[in-house]
Structure formats: structure tokens, C-alpha cells
Design a protein around this motif. Structure first.
Motif, mmCIF file in Angstrom:
data_model
loop_
_atom_site.group_PDB
_atom_site.id
_atom_site.type_symbol
_atom_site.label_atom_id
_atom_site.label_comp_id
_atom_site.label_asym_id
_atom_site.label_seq_id
_atom_site.Cartn_x
_atom_site.Cartn_y
_atom_site.Cartn_z
ATOM 1 N N GLY A 43 38.429 53.729 21.655
ATOM 2 C CA GLY A 43 37.391 52.895 21.041
ATOM 3 C C GLY A 43 36.398 52.423 22.077
ATOM 4 O O GLY A 43 35.834 53.216 22.839
ATOM 5 N N ASP A 44 36.204 51.108 22.147
ATOM 6 C CA ASP A 44 35.278 50.559 23.149
ATOM 7 C C ASP A 44 36.012 50.035 24.375
ATOM 8 O O ASP A 44 35.445 49.307 25.187
ATOM 9 C CB ASP A 44 34.437 49.446 22.527
ATOM 10 N N GLN A 45 37.286 50.414 24.527
ATOM 11 C CA GLN A 45 38.078 49.967 25.670
ATOM 12 C C GLN A 45 38.486 51.151 26.542
ATOM 13 O O GLN A 45 38.609 52.288 26.074
ATOM 14 C CB GLN A 45 39.334 49.224 25.204
ATOM 15 N N LEU A 46 38.713 50.849 27.808
ATOM 16 C CA LEU A 46 39.129 51.850 28.785
ATOM 17 C C LEU A 46 40.443 51.380 29.407
ATOM 18 O O LEU A 46 40.547 50.243 29.866
ATOM 19 C CB LEU A 46 38.055 51.994 29.861
ATOM 20 N N PHE A 47 41.448 52.257 29.408
ATOM 21 C CA PHE A 47 42.770 51.884 29.920
ATOM 22 C C PHE A 47 43.082 52.669 31.193
ATOM 23 O O PHE A 47 42.903 53.885 31.261
ATOM 24 C CB PHE A 47 43.850 52.151 28.873
ATOM 25 N N SER A 48 43.545 51.939 32.214
ATOM 26 C CA SER A 48 43.995 52.529 33.465
ATOM 27 C C SER A 48 45.510 52.435 33.507
ATOM 28 O O SER A 48 46.084 51.343 33.373
ATOM 29 C CB SER A 48 43.375 51.782 34.653
ATOM 30 N N LEU A 49 46.171 53.552 33.696
ATOM 31 C CA LEU A 49 47.642 53.548 33.642
ATOM 32 C C LEU A 49 48.226 54.618 34.541
ATOM 33 O O LEU A 49 47.534 55.526 34.985
ATOM 34 C CB LEU A 49 48.119 53.738 32.200
ATOM 35 N N SER A 50 49.509 54.461 34.824
ATOM 36 C CA SER A 50 50.274 55.376 35.667
ATOM 37 C C SER A 50 49.740 55.348 37.098
ATOM 38 O O SER A 50 49.126 54.375 37.530
ATOM 39 C CB SER A 50 50.237 56.790 35.067
ATOM 40 N N GLY A 51 49.993 56.394 37.853
ATOM 41 C CA GLY A 51 49.533 56.482 39.225
ATOM 42 C C GLY A 51 50.567 56.039 40.247
ATOM 43 O O GLY A 51 51.690 55.639 39.914
ATOM 44 N N PHE A 52 50.151 56.101 41.518
ATOM 45 C CA PHE A 52 51.038 55.740 42.621
ATOM 46 C C PHE A 52 50.420 54.655 43.493
ATOM 47 O O PHE A 52 49.199 54.567 43.641
ATOM 48 C CB PHE A 52 51.305 56.962 43.507
ATOM 49 N N LEU A 53 51.299 53.839 44.052
ATOM 50 C CA LEU A 53 50.994 52.983 45.196
ATOM 51 C C LEU A 53 51.841 53.528 46.329
ATOM 52 O O LEU A 53 53.077 53.356 46.329
ATOM 53 C CB LEU A 53 51.346 51.526 44.915
ATOM 54 N N ASP A 54 51.209 54.203 47.276
ATOM 55 C CA ASP A 54 51.936 54.964 48.284
ATOM 56 C C ASP A 54 52.801 56.012 47.576
ATOM 57 O O ASP A 54 52.269 56.845 46.863
ATOM 58 C CB ASP A 54 52.758 54.027 49.168
ATOM 59 N N ALA A 110 35.943 45.526 39.464
ATOM 60 C CA ALA A 110 37.078 46.223 40.073
ATOM 61 C C ALA A 110 38.368 45.955 39.303
ATOM 62 O O ALA A 110 38.537 44.905 38.656
ATOM 63 C CB ALA A 110 37.248 45.781 41.517
ATOM 64 N N MET A 111 39.299 46.924 39.372
ATOM 65 C CA MET A 111 40.612 46.740 38.754
ATOM 66 C C MET A 111 41.375 45.627 39.462
ATOM 67 O O MET A 111 41.083 45.282 40.617
ATOM 68 C CB MET A 111 41.421 48.046 38.833
ATOM 69 N N ASN A 112 42.361 45.087 38.790
ATOM 70 C CA ASN A 112 43.194 44.051 39.395
ATOM 71 C C ASN A 112 44.141 44.629 40.440
ATOM 72 O O ASN A 112 44.476 43.964 41.425
ATOM 73 C CB ASN A 112 44.007 43.323 38.319
ATOM 74 N N GLU A 113 44.550 45.895 40.220
ATOM 75 C CA GLU A 113 45.539 46.520 41.103
ATOM 76 C C GLU A 113 45.045 47.904 41.500
ATOM 77 O O GLU A 113 44.670 48.710 40.638
ATOM 78 C CB GLU A 113 46.884 46.633 40.381
ATOM 79 N N GLY A 114 45.033 48.177 42.794
ATOM 80 C CA GLY A 114 44.623 49.491 43.261
ATOM 81 C C GLY A 114 45.662 50.547 42.915
ATOM 82 O O GLY A 114 46.860 50.271 42.888
ATOM 83 N N TYR A 169 39.951 47.679 30.370
ATOM 84 C CA TYR A 169 38.577 47.317 30.748
ATOM 85 C C TYR A 169 37.685 47.332 29.510
ATOM 86 O O TYR A 169 37.764 48.252 28.685
ATOM 87 C CB TYR A 169 38.031 48.308 31.766
ATOM 88 N N THR A 170 36.847 46.310 29.377
ATOM 89 C CA THR A 170 35.862 46.262 28.303
ATOM 90 C C THR A 170 34.469 46.281 28.919
ATOM 91 O O THR A 170 34.151 45.471 29.791
ATOM 92 C CB THR A 170 36.024 45.009 27.427
ATOM 93 N N SER A 171 33.633 47.218 28.449
ATOM 94 C CA SER A 171 32.280 47.345 28.998
ATOM 95 C C SER A 171 31.424 46.136 28.670
ATOM 96 O O SER A 171 30.615 45.693 29.489
ATOM 97 C CB SER A 171 31.620 48.617 28.445
ATOM 98 N N GLN A 172 31.604 45.606 27.459
ATOM 99 C CA GLN A 172 30.766 44.487 27.038
ATOM 100 C C GLN A 172 30.944 43.270 27.949
ATOM 101 O O GLN A 172 29.981 42.618 28.335
ATOM 102 C CB GLN A 172 31.070 44.110 25.585
ATOM 103 N N GLY A 173 32.168 42.982 28.321
ATOM 104 C CA GLY A 173 32.423 41.846 29.205
ATOM 105 C C GLY A 173 32.503 42.227 30.663
ATOM 106 O O GLY A 173 32.595 41.349 31.527
ATOM 107 N N ASN A 174 32.498 43.553 30.953
ATOM 108 C CA ASN A 174 32.642 44.053 32.326
ATOM 109 C C ASN A 174 33.797 43.353 33.035
ATOM 110 O O ASN A 174 33.646 42.749 34.098
ATOM 111 C CB ASN A 174 31.342 43.857 33.114
#
Length: 565
Positions: free
Chosen positions: A365-376, A351-355, A386-391
Motif C-alpha cells: 500500500g502506502d507503507q514500506l517495510f524493512s525486514l530480515s538481513g544481517f548485522l555482521d 533513516a531506519m532505526n536499526e542498520g 516507513y510511511t512516505s507521508q510522515g517521512n
């Protein structure tokens, strides 16, 4: 301002170099090409050509003397190539492009080869894709080769009747008929094409077994194989091929596709495996049913059910699979799930650190980035990686200008973000910002030509297309600021998905009961748009359409009521 200064500096440098070449000033090398001599500067040659760089670094006597003889080059073609290396914007034509491409390949000039490949790709069609595919193999043109190959796979049945196809070599034929994404309805079609190729030249009967051992005979009907054996004398007369056909014509069907069955026969797994297809998969916020649309067969199928309910999820394709994160239900979701396209199942990831919701997932590349969005109603500033290899997830940095409703895409190691809102109630912004995934730093760049929110950014060939709800299509590449490319008809709502498919963009309306079955086909070269009606399901405004490759074996259950809610 910095970009304008850089362009001005480049222009001045090019003008200066061409003046030195034209006046033969400060030259230190003479290139002799079949009776014609060219005085030039080795520093320019070495900077642009790996061939000349290696030559002048080798210590050869002729290089030390400043005299180089090229025996296999044409003077006119070398003249064009030389001016390109000095920065001139040369004109390619149908008459000179193949010769210039050969020069760029032999003398290892990547920038010139790329220019030739793009020129040859502009008029790529079924009439020339086989020829250009073979040309790309000769000169190691990966960019041209990929586009020619895509056209071959998607127009296989049409190409199979042409003279160019009949003139293919054995290895070229085998590579095509064994392609995992070859667009055919039935394997019997592939066999018929292979037979026509063999019968085109009687001498090819000597490679009959070589071709037949690569056909997917286990996936053909017993009736077809029995008729094949009866109708073709050359099959009956070839003992090894006859035995191969008879084995599958009289086989016991159950257990044929099992791993143990394959191992016992000692045969390649490829002939037992169904081919793959390009499909659009819809990730919907409020239903577990996952629908996919076959772009080849233009039919809807159901896949494994989605594991959780939430609005405002983010989705993207990463390492060939679909990743979906976040959203909001009774709580702000932190979940990340992965759809395994090879196994047709959803796997739970770390799971992500922050909802967050209404955010972006970007693959780099081999990384996945979660960015932007809203909290309320407030934007999220943090960027997680996020890295798939280390999950595992870790914080990668913060946005320079926190916002929600942005679109984002990556060029190389840089993520570029377009527009958005500071919160749900403020106006759209023209903010253009970036995040360097190597240094973990963010910055605000030049403003966009117009404010936008809920746009869609799609990368194709190191170029980002940004589709805005008001119909504007922006374009961005690293050499300059974003610019307005064209204005297409305004969408009937703010929410849509954009998918690139074989040189065109499919713009799909979501969250609209009236226009859900309309697909707008956008041609980037001309800016033209036409509407095609497809059998698509109704969706919510936060639904996402993504394109992936999936094995046909998973497309078993066709949707009979695509508009059912």
C-alpha cells in the motif's frame, strides 16, 4: 493440515449444493429465462451475485412470490452461470466465453467475471488485443483491459496497419495516441498513424482538429511539419489545423518546453512532454554511477548518481519511485534514499532505526517495510515500517524465525518470506513465514518443498513466483502451500535479479564477469527458458535490477562503455 481441511470442507459444500440444485430440494425461487425455468435457492444467488442480492432485498412483488423473469439472457448461458454459482468448475470455450462474460457482468458475479477475463487473456495477441480491449471497456473488465492495453502500447506500429485499428472510434484513437507509455521512437510516427486513420474514412475529416490537437506537434521536426503542410490538402483547407501546424513549423525552439511558455499558450502540458518508457535500473553497491536499460530501445543510459557507497543494500519500487536502504560500508548503514523518477534525482529520507544489510524492502500500500538481513554474521529479527507521508520509521514487529538471505513479497496486507539462513555459516532453511501488516503479527507456516537461500520472489496477479539459485521455481497463492512449478536450467551463480515484464520473467545474472550480459527469459505458462544477450554492464553480486517507468526526457546520456568497472 488446516489448509487440507479447508479444501475438504469446500469440496463437501460444493457437492452438497449441487445435489440440492439437481434434485430441486428446498428450492425457494424459480428463474424464468426465455421459456426455460430454473429452480434454485435465493441464498446461493445472493451470496454469489450482487444483482440478485439487491433484487431480493428490494421487496419487489415478483421476488416475494419466488418468480423472477430474465428477458435478456440466453438459457444455455444462464445454466452454465447458475452451476458456477453453486460451485461447479465450469468449462469455458471460445464459443461461450463472451456470452458467459456478459452474464457475469450484467448479474455482477465477480468470481465468474475474473474466470472469463483470465481465459480471454491466455491467448491474447496482436490479432485480438484491440477487440478485447474494447470488450473490457463494455463489461468493466479491469484485469483483461490492463493486459490488452499493455499489448496495444507495445505493438502500436504493428497494430496501426490492421483493420481493427482502422475501425477504432475517435475517442479510442485519441486515448491511444495520447498514452504516456506509447512505444514509439519519434512523434512523427504517431502523426502518420493518425493521418492513415483519418484518410481511411472521408467522413472522419470532420474530426481532423479534434485529433490534431492531441498530437505532440511541438516534439516533431520543423521539416516534417512543413512537408505535412505541403503534402496534405485537407490540412491546408482546414484553417484551425493549418494554423496549428504552421505555428510549430515556424516556431522558435528555445524555451518551448518551459512551464511559462506552456502557460502563455494556454495549451495542454501533455503535448510538450516526452513519453515514458519501461526501464531496468541497476543499483550497484560500490559505484555511484546509476545505469538504466531501456526495454524498448535496448540501450543503456545513465541517471543521477547514487548518493552513498555500501554493500548489501536493499531496493524496491514503491509508489512509482525507487527506494534503497541500508548496506554496510565502514559502518552499518541506516540510510534510506528515494530516486524520484519524475525529476531524475536522489532524495534523502528519514533513516531506519536499526542498520542492516542484505535485507529486504517490501511495498505494501502506502507503507514500506524493512525486514530480515544481517548485522555482521547474525540475522536481524526486527521489522520496521516507513510511511512516505510522515517521512518516519517505526518498529512494526519481529520475524517469527530471524534469518538473512530470505526473499519476500506481499499479497494484499500479508508479507510472505521464503527460506534464508539463521546466520551466514549455517545451511539453507526451508522456512516459510509470514507477517500481517495490519495486526503486526508474524508466524511460521508450512515448510517449503526445499531449502533455499538468496532466492527472488516476484508477485504477479496475486501469485508469487519464487526463483531459487538451483533452478527450481516455486509458486504460492493464498489457497494452498508453496509448490514446485518447474525446474529451469541452474544459474551459473547464486546471485541474480528477477524482473517481470509483459507476461515473462527476466532473470539477470549479477556478480559474474562472464555471464553478465545474459538475460534468461522465463515463460511462466510453459516453464520454457531461452537466453537473450543484452548490452548490460558488469555488476557486483549484491547489485539489484528493478523496473520502473521513467520519462524519456531523462534518457539523454547513453552509456558507451557498459562493461567498464
Amino acid at each position: 493440515m488446516a489448509e487440507k481441511e479447508a479444501l475438504e470442507l469446500k469440496s463437501n459444500l460444493t457437492t452438497g449444493l449441487l445435489d440440492l440444485l439437481a434434485g430441486s430440494r428446498h428450492v425457494d425461487t424459480t428463474i424464468h429465462v426465455n421459456g426455460r425455468s430454473f429452480q434454485c435457492h435465493r441464498v446461493v444467488l445472493c451470496a454469489m451475485s450482487r444483482y440478485f442480492d439487491a433484487m431480493f432485498s428490494s421487496g419487489m412483488l415478483e421476488c416475494q412470490a419466488g418468480e423472477v423473469f430474465l428477458h435478456n439472457a440466453h438459457p444455455a448461458a444462464f445454466d452454465v452461470t447458475l452451476h458456477f454459482m453453486y460451485g461447479k468448475d465450469i468449462e469455458l470455450t471460445a464459443d461461450n466465453v463472451c456470452e458467459i462474460l456478459e452474464m457475469s457482468s450484467v448479474y455482477q458475479i465477480p468470481a465468474l467475471q475474473s474466470k472469463c477475463e483470465r481465459f480471454l487473456s491466455k491467448d491474447l495477441c496482436t490479432g485480438n488485443c484491440l477487440t478485447r480491449w474494447k470488450l473490457s471497456s463494455i463489461y468493466s473488465c479491469s484485469w483483461l483491459g490492463e493486459r490488452s492495453w499493455e499489448m496495444i502500447l507495445h505493438h502500436f506500429k504493428e497494430l496501426a496497419t490492421t483493420d481493427d485499428f482502422h475501425m477504432l472510434g475517435k475517442e479510442e484513437l485519441i486515448r491511444i495516441i495520447t498514452a504516456d507509455r506509447l512505444q514509439v521512437e519519434k512523434e512523427e510516427e504517431v502523426c502518420k498513424v493518425a493521418l492513415h486513420w483519418l484518410e481511411h474514412d472521408p467522413a472522419r475529416m470532420g474530426v481532423l482538429h479534434d485529433v490534431f490537437q492531441h498530437l505532440k506537434l511541438p516534439l516533431m521536426t520543423q521539416q516534417y511539419l512543413e512537408s505535412l503542410h505541403k503534402a496534405k490538402a485537407y490540412i491546408r483547407e482546414n484553417s484551425t489545423v493549418c494554423e496549428l501546424v504552421n505555428k510549430y513549423a515556424h516556431r522558435q525552439r528555445p524555451g518551448l518546453h518551459s512551464a511559462s511558455s506552456v502557460e502563455e499558450r494556454g495549451e495542454p502540458d501533455e503535448i510538450f512532454r516526452d513519453r515514458s518508457e519501461d526501464v531496468l535500473v541497476m543499483v550497484d553497491g560500490r559505484r555511484q554511477e546509476v545505469v538504466c536499460y531501456s526495454l524498448q530501445r535496448r540501450k543503456l543510459f545513465t541517471l543521477a548518481k547514487f548518493p552513498y557507497f555500501a554493500d548489501g543494500k536493499a531496493a524496491c519500487v514503491h509508489l512509482g519511485d525507487i527506494f534503497v536502504s541500508g548496506g554496510v560500508s565502514s559502518v552499518r548503514e541506516k540510510r534510506l534514499v528515494r530516486f524520484n523518477t519524475k525529476r531524475n534525482r536522489w532524495d534523502e529520507c528519514c533513516a531506519m532505526n536499526e542498520g542492516r544489510s542484505y535485507h529486504n524492502l517490501v511495498s505494501v500500500g502506502d507503507q514500506l517495510f524493512s525486514l530480515s538481513g544481517f548485522l555482521d554474521d547474525e540475522p536481524v529479527s526486527s521489522i520496521e515500517c516507513y510511511t512516505s507521508q510522515g517521512n518516519s520509521w517505526q518498529k512494526a514487529g519481529d520475524l517469527a524465525a530471524p534469518a538473512g538471505g530470505i526473499s519476500a513479497a506481499a499479497l494484499g496486507d500479508m508479507i510472505y518470506m521464503f527460506g534464508g539462513r539463521r546466520n551466514r555459516h549455517e545451511r539453507e532453511m526451508p522456512t516459510f513465514q509470514s507477517f500481517d501488516t495490519r495486526t503486526k503479527t508474524a508466524c511460521i507456516l508450512n515448510d517449503l518443498p526445499l531449502p533455499t537461500c538468496w532466492s527472488q520472489a516476484v508477485v504477479v496477479d496475486d501469485f508469487i513466483h519464487i526463483f531459487c539459485p538451483n533452478g527450481h521455481v516455486l509458486g504460492f497463492e493464498k489457497t494452498g502451500p508453496p509448490r514446485i512449478m518447474t525446474v529451469s536450467p541452474k544459474l551459473d551463480g547464486n546471485y541474480f535479479s528477477v524482473v517481470h515484464h509483459r507476461g515473462t520473467f527476466l532473470v539477470i545474472q549479477v556478480g559474474d564477469a562472464k555471464y553478465h550480459d545474459e538475460v534468461r527469459i522465463f515463460q511462466p505458462d510453459t516453464g520454457e527458458v531461452h537466453i537473450r544477450h543484452e548490452r548490460l554492464p558488469r555488476s557486483l553480486c549484491d547489485s539489484k535490477w528493478v523496473k520502473v517507468i521513467i520519462n524519456r526526457h531523462h534518457l539523454k546520456y547513453e552509456c558507451s562503455h557498459p562493461t567498464h568497472r
